[in-house]
Design a protein around this motif. Structure first.
Motif, mmCIF file in Angstrom:
data_model
loop_
_atom_site.group_PDB
_atom_site.id
_atom_site.type_symbol
_atom_site.label_atom_id
_atom_site.label_comp_id
_atom_site.label_asym_id
_atom_site.label_seq_id
_atom_site.Cartn_x
_atom_site.Cartn_y
_atom_site.Cartn_z
ATOM 1 N N PHE A 20 0.862 -1.185 0.000
ATOM 2 C CA PHE A 20 0.000 0.000 0.000
ATOM 3 C C PHE A 20 0.899 1.235 0.000
ATOM 4 O O PHE A 20 1.886 1.282 0.748
ATOM 5 N N HIS A 76 -11.672 13.036 -0.713
ATOM 6 C CA HIS A 76 -10.204 12.903 -0.578
ATOM 7 C C HIS A 76 -9.651 12.513 -1.941
ATOM 8 O O HIS A 76 -10.207 11.633 -2.604
ATOM 9 N N GLU A 78 -6.467 11.375 -2.744
ATOM 10 C CA GLU A 78 -5.411 10.372 -2.899
ATOM 11 C C GLU A 78 -5.908 9.318 -3.891
ATOM 12 O O GLU A 78 -7.082 8.932 -3.875
ATOM 13 N N ASP A 80 -6.019 6.234 -4.295
ATOM 14 C CA ASP A 80 -6.765 5.020 -3.946
ATOM 15 C C ASP A 80 -8.269 5.295 -3.868
ATOM 16 O O ASP A 80 -9.067 4.347 -3.858
ATOM 17 N N HIS A 81 -8.653 6.565 -3.866
ATOM 18 C CA HIS A 81 -10.084 6.908 -3.854
ATOM 19 C C HIS A 81 -10.514 7.733 -5.056
ATOM 20 O O HIS A 81 -11.692 7.749 -5.410
ATOM 21 N N HIS A 142 -6.537 12.674 5.498
ATOM 22 C CA HIS A 142 -5.122 12.520 5.699
ATOM 23 C C HIS A 142 -4.303 13.499 4.854
ATOM 24 O O HIS A 142 -3.083 13.623 5.038
ATOM 25 N N ASP A 161 -10.580 8.533 5.024
ATOM 26 C CA ASP A 161 -9.612 7.616 5.632
ATOM 27 C C ASP A 161 -9.825 7.459 7.142
ATOM 28 O O ASP A 161 -9.364 6.466 7.735
ATOM 29 N N TYR A 187 -2.404 0.458 10.088
ATOM 30 C CA TYR A 187 -2.811 1.448 9.080
ATOM 31 C C TYR A 187 -2.613 2.856 9.631
ATOM 32 O O TYR A 187 -2.006 3.715 8.983
ATOM 33 N N THR A 217 -13.374 4.853 4.158
ATOM 34 C CA THR A 217 -12.940 4.408 2.826
ATOM 35 C C THR A 217 -12.159 3.094 2.868
ATOM 36 O O THR A 217 -11.859 2.531 1.817
ATOM 37 N N HIS A 218 -11.769 2.644 4.052
ATOM 38 C CA HIS A 218 -11.058 1.359 4.166
ATOM 39 C C HIS A 218 -11.633 0.565 5.336
ATOM 40 O O HIS A 218 -11.700 1.089 6.458
HETATM 41 FE FE1 FEO Z 1 -5.306 8.894 2.075
HETATM 42 FE FE2 FEO Z 1 -7.000 5.936 1.529
HETATM 43 O O1 FEO Z 1 -6.144 7.544 1.044
#
Ligand code: FEO
Length: 385
Positions: A20, A76, A78, A80-81, A142, A161, A187, A217-218
């Motif tokens: 990750f 967000h 980043e 991954d989203h 984040h 996040d 995490y 989101t996770h």
């Molecule tokens: Fe800060 Fe899951 O991205």
């Protein structure tokens, strides 16, 4: 999957990515969560990582068929989203991207989307017809553009996040805090750890909301376990560790590692929880997790080039970057002709404001219990809590 009358989970699991952020190992995978809010109009909250487009679009279509998505809420940016913002715009050309001013340049820069973007401010609402979304800024949780979205009618917080964790989730995953707790700490420590102060600010702001479900989101959706999850994030962001020791060590010929293992045995005999991270093989994220979890840290490095080993230097730099505080600290390590590592580690601990054993243990050549009495360090860790 239906979460409530108005919301659906349409995210994906990732069990193929090895690292990750290309840094942190994923032995249990990770989920990228995305949600639909269905009023008279439909909003999609965040997207997922770019390589999961087929599964993601199938998930969306399974919930809303050919109905259009009217709004894409970007909490967000980043990747991954935000990875599929461009695809959503292509498939739903009328969609309006809803985000805050700080995110606009990032969405343009990462995803090339610049038009039909609605900029909202702190506390502003969006009416979907029977469903009201309200937006709150959560900078540095984040990234600086991060915000969260609250579905007023159903008291659902789409938290980005925040309150996330590593680990795949079953489609129906709600709660299961104990099963995810270690991966939540790992995490947090790896990714969010530097931002304790902003996390505290966000927790304070969100404490005024009446929340039924937390949709991060996770990881799983949090319902009955949400107070445990909030308490965990509160503790981590206050840098408060539970009783125990993170033993973080590396070794060239096994002597410092033997000392580390002896300390582990000594602490276990005293019923002091501990974990040993061998940085010659363990991903750094496990060392950060242990350092955030426990109230004391024992670091072992042999002297190497008149310094400490590079992996140990990375660890010490990493906890400094994450502004870890309020820890007790012991150092140990072997040397061949010039003892330096323990002195250097003690200096680093002083810079971090840790409470440390006055000397640590530096021993020459091969490990032996006589030269290296780790029981002294175990006693200090037991008696100086
Ligand atoms: Fe800060 Fe899951 O991205």
């Amino acid at each position: 999957m239906k979460l409530s009358e108005m919301t659906r989970r349409v995210g994906v699991n990732d069990n193929t990515t090895q690292l990750f952020e290309n840094q942190w190992t994923l032995p249990q995978g990770v989920s990228y969560n995305s949600y639909l809010v269905i009023g008279e109009k439909i909003a999609l909250v965040d997207t997922v990582s770019g390589e999961f487009s087929q599964q993601y679009i199938e998930n969306i279509k399974a919930e809303i068929g050919e109905r259009p998505i009217d709004f894409l809420i970007v909490n967000h940016v980043e990747p991954d989203h935000s990875g599929l913002i461009g695809l959503i715009r292509t498939l739903y050309p009328e969609v309006t991207v809803v985000t805050n001013a700080k995110a606009v340049a990032m969405i343009s820069g990462f995803q090339g989307v610049t038009d039909n973007v609605k900029v909202i401010k702190e506390g502003e609402s969006l009416d979907l017809g029977g469903a009201t979304l309200k937006f709150f800024m959560a900078p540095m949780v984040h990234w600086p553009e991060t915000m969260v979205t609250y579905l007023v009618e159903e008291k659902i917080l789409f938290s980005g996040d925040a309150f996330g964790c590593f680990g795949e989730v079953k489609e129906s995953a709600i709660d299961g805090f104990e099963a995810y707790q270690e991966e939540m700490i790992r995490y947090y420590a790896s990714i969010v750890g530097k931002y304790g102060v902003p996390v505290q600010a966000a927790l304070k702001k969100l404490s005024g909301l009446d929340i039924d479900l937390i949709c991060s989101t996770h990881g799983p959706v949090w319902k009955d376990d949400k107070s445990k999850v909030i308490a965990q994030y509160d503790m981590l962001s206050r840098y408060e560790g539970i009783r125990g020791t993170a033993i973080v060590a590396d070794s060239m010929y096994g002597n410092t590692m033997q000392a580390a293992k002896t300390l582990e045995e000594d602490l276990k005999r005293k019923n002091i929880p501990c974990v040993l991270c061998d940085l010659s093989s363990d991903n750094m994220s496990f060392a950060y997790a242990a350092a955030f979890k426990y109230d004391s840290i024992a670091v072992g490095s042999p002297t190497y080039n008149g310094d400490i080993l590079p992996t140990i230097n990375d660890f010490m730099h990493g906890i400094k970057l994450r502004m870890l505080k309020n820890r007790r600290f012991v150092a140990f390590g072997s040397y061949s002709w010039a003892p330096a590592s323990v002195k250097i580690l003690n200096g680093m601990a002083d810079e971090l404001g840790f409470t440390r054993h006055p000397d640590g243990i530096s021993f020459p050549h091969a490990y032996s219990a006589e030269k290296c009495d780790m029981g002294l360090l175990a006693d200090w860790l037991e008696n100086n809590a």
